[in-house]
Structures are given as C-alpha cells and as structure tokens.
Design a protein around this motif. Structure first.
Motif, PDB file in Angstrom:
ATOM      1  N   LEU A 180       0.822  -1.214   0.000  1.00  0.00           N
ATOM      2  CA  LEU A 180       0.000   0.000   0.000  1.00  0.00           C
ATOM      3  C   LEU A 180       0.854   1.261   0.000  1.00  0.00           C
ATOM      4  O   LEU A 180       0.560   2.211  -0.728  1.00  0.00           O
ATOM      5  N   ILE A 181       1.876   1.277   0.809  1.00  0.00           N
ATOM      6  CA  ILE A 181       2.734   2.466   0.884  1.00  0.00           C
ATOM      7  C   ILE A 181       3.432   2.696  -0.459  1.00  0.00           C
ATOM      8  O   ILE A 181       3.518   3.832  -0.935  1.00  0.00           O
ATOM      9  N   LYS A 182       3.899   1.637  -1.100  1.00  0.00           N
ATOM     10  CA  LYS A 182       4.519   1.779  -2.425  1.00  0.00           C
ATOM     11  C   LYS A 182       3.530   2.356  -3.437  1.00  0.00           C
ATOM     12  O   LYS A 182       3.873   3.244  -4.227  1.00  0.00           O
ATOM     13  N   LYS A 183       2.301   1.863  -3.411  1.00  0.00           N
ATOM     14  CA  LYS A 183       1.279   2.374  -4.337  1.00  0.00           C
ATOM     15  C   LYS A 183       0.964   3.837  -4.047  1.00  0.00           C
ATOM     16  O   LYS A 183       0.784   4.638  -4.962  1.00  0.00           O
ATOM     17  N   TYR A 184       0.905   4.178  -2.762  1.00  0.00           N
ATOM     18  CA  TYR A 184       0.618   5.565  -2.384  1.00  0.00           C
ATOM     19  C   TYR A 184       1.734   6.496  -2.850  1.00  0.00           C
ATOM     20  O   TYR A 184       1.477   7.544  -3.443  1.00  0.00           O
ATOM     21  N   ILE A 185       2.960   6.112  -2.614  1.00  0.00           N
ATOM     22  CA  ILE A 185       4.094   6.936  -3.039  1.00  0.00           C
ATOM     23  C   ILE A 185       4.114   7.063  -4.566  1.00  0.00           C
ATOM     24  O   ILE A 185       4.337   8.147  -5.100  1.00  0.00           O
ATOM     25  N   ALA A 186       3.843   5.960  -5.263  1.00  0.00           N
ATOM     26  CA  ALA A 186       3.797   6.005  -6.731  1.00  0.00           C
ATOM     27  C   ALA A 186       2.707   6.965  -7.201  1.00  0.00           C
ATOM     28  O   ALA A 186       2.903   7.713  -8.160  1.00  0.00           O
ATOM     29  N   GLN A 187       1.573   6.958  -6.505  1.00  0.00           N
ATOM     30  CA  GLN A 187       0.498   7.869  -6.892  1.00  0.00           C
ATOM     31  C   GLN A 187       0.909   9.322  -6.663  1.00  0.00           C
ATOM     32  O   GLN A 187       0.654  10.178  -7.499  1.00  0.00           O
ATOM     33  N   LEU A 188       1.560   9.596  -5.540  1.00  0.00           N
ATOM     34  CA  LEU A 188       2.049  10.953  -5.296  1.00  0.00           C
ATOM     35  C   LEU A 188       3.073  11.367  -6.345  1.00  0.00           C
ATOM     36  O   LEU A 188       3.056  12.497  -6.832  1.00  0.00           O
ATOM     37  N   GLN A 189       3.970  10.446  -6.684  1.00  0.00           N
ATOM     38  CA  GLN A 189       5.026  10.778  -7.646  1.00  0.00           C
ATOM     39  C   GLN A 189       4.487  10.960  -9.054  1.00  0.00           C
ATOM     40  O   GLN A 189       5.142  11.578  -9.880  1.00  0.00           O
ATOM     41  N   SER A 190       3.290  10.451  -9.327  1.00  0.00           N
ATOM     42  CA  SER A 190       2.724  10.616 -10.666  1.00  0.00           C
ATOM     43  C   SER A 190       2.175  12.023 -10.882  1.00  0.00           C
ATOM     44  O   SER A 190       1.904  12.415 -12.006  1.00  0.00           O
ATOM     45  N   LEU A 191       2.021  12.782  -9.795  1.00  0.00           N
ATOM     46  CA  LEU A 191       1.541  14.151  -9.914  1.00  0.00           C
ATOM     47  C   LEU A 191       2.673  15.065 -10.360  1.00  0.00           C
ATOM     48  O   LEU A 191       3.826  14.838 -10.020  1.00  0.00           O
ATOM     49  N   GLU A 192       2.327  16.097 -11.088  1.00  0.00           N
ATOM     50  CA  GLU A 192       3.327  17.053 -11.532  1.00  0.00           C
ATOM     51  C   GLU A 192       3.698  17.958 -10.357  1.00  0.00           C
ATOM     52  O   GLU A 192       2.889  18.773  -9.905  1.00  0.00           O
ATOM     53  N   ILE A 193       4.905  17.797  -9.854  1.00  0.00           N
ATOM     54  CA  ILE A 193       5.333  18.476  -8.633  1.00  0.00           C
ATOM     55  C   ILE A 193       5.266  19.993  -8.767  1.00  0.00           C
ATOM     56  O   ILE A 193       4.869  20.686  -7.843  1.00  0.00           O
ATOM     57  N   SER A 194       5.612  20.519  -9.932  1.00  0.00           N
ATOM     58  CA  SER A 194       5.641  21.979 -10.073  1.00  0.00           C
ATOM     59  C   SER A 194       4.260  22.612  -9.930  1.00  0.00           C
ATOM     60  O   SER A 194       4.152  23.791  -9.596  1.00  0.00           O
ATOM     61  N   LYS A 195       3.203  21.843 -10.162  1.00  0.00           N
ATOM     62  CA  LYS A 195       1.845  22.384 -10.060  1.00  0.00           C
ATOM     63  C   LYS A 195       1.098  21.861  -8.832  1.00  0.00           C
ATOM     64  O   LYS A 195      -0.063  22.178  -8.634  1.00  0.00           O
ATOM     65  N   MET A 196       1.772  21.072  -8.019  1.00  0.00           N
ATOM     66  CA  MET A 196       1.120  20.458  -6.875  1.00  0.00           C
ATOM     67  C   MET A 196       1.058  21.427  -5.700  1.00  0.00           C
ATOM     68  O   MET A 196       2.004  22.148  -5.428  1.00  0.00           O
ATOM     69  N   ASN A 197      -0.081  21.405  -5.015  1.00  0.00           N
ATOM     70  CA  ASN A 197      -0.214  22.176  -3.788  1.00  0.00           C
ATOM     71  C   ASN A 197      -0.698  21.240  -2.679  1.00  0.00           C
ATOM     72  O   ASN A 197      -0.991  20.073  -2.918  1.00  0.00           O
TER      73      ASN A 197
END
Length: 185
Positions: free
Chosen positions: A65-82
């Motif tokens: 679950l933690i791996k999937k959660y981190i992967a989901q976070l990393q799939s977001l574009e960091i420069s536009k993330m708030n």
C-alpha cells in the motif's frame, strides 16, 4: 512477469484476503498460519514460500500500500502540486482500503503501518521527494517527512476507525479549514 510469478502474486493476494476475513471473526493473535492457508484454500507450504510468519504477511500488505501511495504521489506534476492536491490524493487513496484499515485499527495492528511508514525505518522513501521539501538538507527532509507521516498516520487512525467515516472530499475540506485557522493565529 511469468506464470509462476503471477501465481505467487495471486497466492499472496488470497492469503491477505484470508487473513482479513479471519480477523473479522477472531483476534489476530489467535489466528494460525494453518487457518490462513485453509481460508485461502492453499497449503501451509504455499504460505511459507512467501512469508515466514503472519506478521510478515501484514508487513507485505503495508509495504504494498505504501509503495502504491508513493507512486500515486510521484505521478503528480510536482511543479503544479499544492497541499490541497496532496490531501485529495491522500484521502482518495486510502478510502478504498477503509474496511481493512478499520479491521487493523480494531485489532490494534495499525501501528504496523506507522513503523512501516516511518522514513527512518523504511527504504520505501529513499527516492521520494514531496513538494513541500524539494529543497533542504537531509536532516530537514527527514524531520518534515517524520512530521508528515506521523500526522497523516494519526488522521488515518482517527478517520478510518469510524464505522461511517466521512467521504474523502469532506475530509480534505475539514483539514484545509482547520489548518487555515491554525495558520491565522
């Protein structure tokens, strides 16, 4: 992934499902590997090919679950993330797992997740960079991650312990409202 790897992954899934089914009926400490294997309609030998103990089965669940959660976070574009987007991802990610998490909470086993989520105890975060600490020393990043993980774990523990937890969007708005009030003082 070859056929043997797929079969092993399917067996692990069945074993996890069996464990959660059994935990709905009895205390985790009383559940045996034999019962888990029987519930999964697998042999104990099959269980032991993947896990040395039922604790490692829970660790496997937490790590996946933690791996999937981190992967989901990393799939977001960091420069536009708030922060609001981070909260949306957080609550929407954990929502489908609410029944299993509630079982773990009721069995006093959710602490397994805290130890697995801890940046000091886990290599799952080794390459993870969250948007709120892209810049900073290793020490600063470690402190921010520890603060974040502890806060998020406590929110999950409180939220998903309820029989009828609020919908993810309500949780996002509740947290944003509360944090906004805190920041104004």
């Amino acid at each position: 992934m070859n056929g043997q790897e797929r079969l092993a992954m399917q067996s692990r899934t069945w074993l996890l499902e069996a464990l959660f089914t059994l935990m709905q009926q009895q205390n985790y400490n009383e559940i045996t590997v034999k019962e888990i294997a029987e519930q999964a309609q697998l042999s104990r030998r099959t269980f032991y090919r993947s896990f040395k103990s039922k604790d490692l089965l829970l660790d496997y669940y937490a790590d996946q679950l933690i791996k999937k959660y981190i992967a989901q976070l990393q799939s977001l574009e960091i420069s536009k993330m708030n922060f609001e987007q981070v909260l949306i991802v957080f609550f929407e990610f954990w929502w489908p797992e609410r029944e299993k998490i509630r079982i773990l909470i009721n069995q006093n086993l959710f602490i397994f997740f805290l130890s697995r989520m801890s940046p000091q105890a886990s290599n799952l975060y080794r390459d993870f960079k969250a948007p709120w600490h892209i810049e900073g020393s290793a020490t600063e990043i470690e402190y921010i991650m520890s603060f974040s993980v502890g806060g998020f774990w406590n929110i999950l523990n409180t939220w998903l312990a309820k029989k009828q937890p609020e919908e993810p969007q309500i949780m996002v708005q509740t947290l944003l409202k509360g944090l906004n009030k805190i920041s104004q003082h």
